[in-house]
Design a protein around this motif. Sequence first.
Motif, PDB file in Angstrom:
ATOM      1  N   GLY A 161      43.060  43.795  43.738  1.00 32.81           N
ATOM      2  CA  GLY A 161      43.369  43.638  42.337  1.00 32.81           C
ATOM      3  C   GLY A 161      43.564  42.171  41.997  1.00 32.81           C
ATOM      4  O   GLY A 161      43.749  41.327  42.886  1.00 32.81           O
ATOM      5  N   VAL A 162      43.549  41.859  40.712  1.00 37.22           N
ATOM      6  CA  VAL A 162      43.695  40.472  40.269  1.00 37.22           C
ATOM      7  C   VAL A 162      45.013  39.874  40.733  1.00 37.22           C
ATOM      8  O   VAL A 162      45.064  38.735  41.207  1.00 37.22           O
ATOM      9  CB  VAL A 162      43.566  40.388  38.728  1.00 37.22           C
ATOM     10  CG1 VAL A 162      44.000  39.017  38.226  1.00 37.22           C
ATOM     11  CG2 VAL A 162      42.139  40.672  38.291  1.00 37.22           C
ATOM     12  N   GLN A 163      46.097  40.636  40.617  1.00 40.03           N
ATOM     13  CA  GLN A 163      47.395  40.098  40.996  1.00 40.03           C
ATOM     14  C   GLN A 163      47.490  39.831  42.488  1.00 40.03           C
ATOM     15  O   GLN A 163      48.117  38.854  42.925  1.00 40.03           O
ATOM     16  CB  GLN A 163      48.517  41.043  40.557  1.00 40.03           C
ATOM     17  CG  GLN A 163      48.753  41.069  39.055  1.00 40.03           C
ATOM     18  CD  GLN A 163      49.238  39.732  38.505  1.00 40.03           C
ATOM     19  OE1 GLN A 163      49.715  38.860  39.246  1.00 40.03           O
ATOM     20  NE2 GLN A 163      49.126  39.547  37.201  1.00 40.03           N
ATOM     21  N   GLU A 190      35.345  39.339  41.775  1.00 43.56           N
ATOM     22  CA  GLU A 190      35.038  40.730  41.450  1.00 43.56           C
ATOM     23  C   GLU A 190      36.221  41.561  41.914  1.00 43.56           C
ATOM     24  O   GLU A 190      36.207  42.148  42.984  1.00 43.56           O
ATOM     25  CB  GLU A 190      33.741  41.171  42.127  1.00 43.56           C
ATOM     26  CG  GLU A 190      32.519  40.379  41.657  1.00 43.56           C
ATOM     27  CD  GLU A 190      31.231  40.843  42.327  1.00 43.56           C
ATOM     28  OE1 GLU A 190      30.841  41.998  42.096  1.00 43.56           O
ATOM     29  OE2 GLU A 190      30.651  40.039  43.070  1.00 43.56           O
ATOM     30  N   ALA A 191      37.240  41.579  41.075  1.00 40.88           N
ATOM     31  CA  ALA A 191      38.460  42.312  41.379  1.00 40.88           C
ATOM     32  C   ALA A 191      38.308  43.772  40.969  1.00 40.88           C
ATOM     33  O   ALA A 191      37.324  44.161  40.324  1.00 40.88           O
ATOM     34  CB  ALA A 191      39.647  41.672  40.650  1.00 40.88           C
ATOM     35  N   GLN A 192      39.288  44.571  41.320  1.00 40.69           N
ATOM     36  CA  GLN A 192      39.245  45.984  40.949  1.00 40.69           C
ATOM     37  C   GLN A 192      39.170  46.167  39.437  1.00 40.69           C
ATOM     38  O   GLN A 192      38.562  47.113  38.950  1.00 40.69           O
ATOM     39  CB  GLN A 192      40.472  46.699  41.519  1.00 40.69           C
ATOM     40  CG  GLN A 192      40.467  46.816  43.035  1.00 40.69           C
ATOM     41  CD  GLN A 192      41.759  47.372  43.585  1.00 40.69           C
ATOM     42  OE1 GLN A 192      42.838  47.155  43.018  1.00 40.69           O
ATOM     43  NE2 GLN A 192      41.685  48.078  44.696  1.00 40.69           N
ATOM     44  N   GLU A 193      39.775  45.220  38.698  1.00 39.84           N
ATOM     45  CA  GLU A 193      39.793  45.340  37.230  1.00 39.84           C
ATOM     46  C   GLU A 193      38.560  44.737  36.563  1.00 39.84           C
ATOM     47  O   GLU A 193      38.395  44.864  35.340  1.00 39.84           O
ATOM     48  CB  GLU A 193      41.035  44.633  36.666  1.00 39.84           C
ATOM     49  CG  GLU A 193      42.354  45.175  37.185  1.00 39.84           C
ATOM     50  CD  GLU A 193      42.845  44.425  38.420  1.00 39.84           C
ATOM     51  OE1 GLU A 193      44.076  44.356  38.593  1.00 39.84           O
ATOM     52  OE2 GLU A 193      42.013  43.922  39.204  1.00 39.84           O
ATOM     53  N   GLU A 197      29.909  44.781  34.159  1.00 39.65           N
ATOM     54  CA  GLU A 197      29.061  43.893  33.361  1.00 39.65           C
ATOM     55  C   GLU A 197      29.671  42.494  33.195  1.00 39.65           C
ATOM     56  O   GLU A 197      29.189  41.698  32.387  1.00 39.65           O
ATOM     57  CB  GLU A 197      28.813  44.497  31.982  1.00 39.65           C
ATOM     58  CG  GLU A 197      30.031  44.598  31.075  1.00 39.65           C
ATOM     59  CD  GLU A 197      30.908  45.820  31.320  1.00 39.65           C
ATOM     60  OE1 GLU A 197      31.833  46.058  30.527  1.00 39.65           O
ATOM     61  OE2 GLU A 197      30.653  46.532  32.322  1.00 39.65           O
ATOM     62  N   ALA A 198      30.718  42.182  33.976  1.00 40.86           N
ATOM     63  CA  ALA A 198      31.408  40.899  33.827  1.00 40.86           C
ATOM     64  C   ALA A 198      31.623  40.241  35.181  1.00 40.86           C
ATOM     65  O   ALA A 198      31.430  40.850  36.238  1.00 40.86           O
ATOM     66  CB  ALA A 198      32.745  41.092  33.120  1.00 40.86           C
ATOM     67  N   LEU A 199      32.011  38.978  35.115  1.00 39.79           N
ATOM     68  CA  LEU A 199      32.399  38.208  36.298  1.00 39.79           C
ATOM     69  C   LEU A 199      33.620  37.386  35.913  1.00 39.79           C
ATOM     70  O   LEU A 199      33.672  36.823  34.817  1.00 39.79           O
ATOM     71  CB  LEU A 199      31.256  37.296  36.743  1.00 39.79           C
ATOM     72  CG  LEU A 199      31.315  36.735  38.163  1.00 39.79           C
ATOM     73  CD1 LEU A 199      31.219  37.862  39.194  1.00 39.79           C
ATOM     74  CD2 LEU A 199      30.183  35.738  38.386  1.00 39.79           C
ATOM     75  N   ASP A 200      34.597  37.314  36.803  1.00 39.91           N
ATOM     76  CA  ASP A 200      35.842  36.626  36.499  1.00 39.91           C
ATOM     77  C   ASP A 200      35.986  35.327  37.287  1.00 39.91           C
ATOM     78  O   ASP A 200      35.401  35.163  38.364  1.00 39.91           O
ATOM     79  CB  ASP A 200      37.041  37.520  36.830  1.00 39.91           C
ATOM     80  CG  ASP A 200      37.182  38.703  35.888  1.00 39.91           C
ATOM     81  OD1 ASP A 200      36.698  38.597  34.740  1.00 39.91           O
ATOM     82  OD2 ASP A 200      37.771  39.724  36.289  1.00 39.91           O
TER      83      ASP A 200
END
Length: 289
Positions: A161-163, A190-193, A197-200
């Motif tokens: 996850g992000v955290q 590429e986190a669980q959230e 269609e996105a990349l963080d």
Amino acid sequence: MNILSIQSWVAYGHVGNAAALFPLQRLGAEVWAVNTVQFSNHPGHGGFTGQVFTGAMIGELVRGIAALGVLAETDAVLSGYLGDESIGEAVLDAVARVRTVRPDMLYCCDPVMGDRGPGLYVRAGIPGLLHGRAVAQADILTPNQFELEQLVPELGDGPHGVQVLADAARGLRGRMHQPGPRCVLVTSVEAQETPAEALDLLLVFDGGAALLRTPRLPINPSGAGDLISALFLFHLRDGSDPVNALERAAASVWGILQRTAEAGSRELLLVQAQDELIRPSRIFRAQLL
């Protein structure tokens, strides 16, 4: 702004110094480029020619620059693909040399080791050097998610996850050079959230953490990580706060990637899309975590 950039070089395409040199110059920086390898093209094409330079050769070039009496004018050192463990030693020696005469310079270490899929693609000894010594000298680290997992082995290989990723980056930040901005920018998250269609991009800095999300594009060209490391370093050294530096760098990279995708090019269109470096066509805002 004067930046000593110690990275790989390719004659064809844009990775390493060939991805960082022109964009930094276009933004107004003077770049002293020292190449760690010289290849015909990046290995992703399936074959290449050229050679990996030695740490002794890199050290000789840095000593030559030092002999000119200009190291005190160095605002930042940027390092990327090392090619050989001895080159890593030469990079750390260069950082120490510059810090002796310019204590406020920034060292941005892009800990190039590999990526999901291909895994590790650097020579033995380099991951240990990056984990054990380079992190401690870095003011800025720009790993991708796979490289973050190598630098923080207890994190494992996910999914995360992000955290969880942010906490790992905070732990990594605690091992970095002090005093300094101690920014960890995790690229290609590429986190669980993260939607399909996105990349963080994830940034951990003195003020906390921030996440920036961009639409995923149908390409994954080599050199994008090298490019965002260079741009984030430039904007941070130029006076932007970390979040603004992230937003400006991400906007430029996404714009260049979009133009590259539209043209169907396998290589980054840095020259053709250079306006994106100055006036990005689309701005993305980071969210504080």
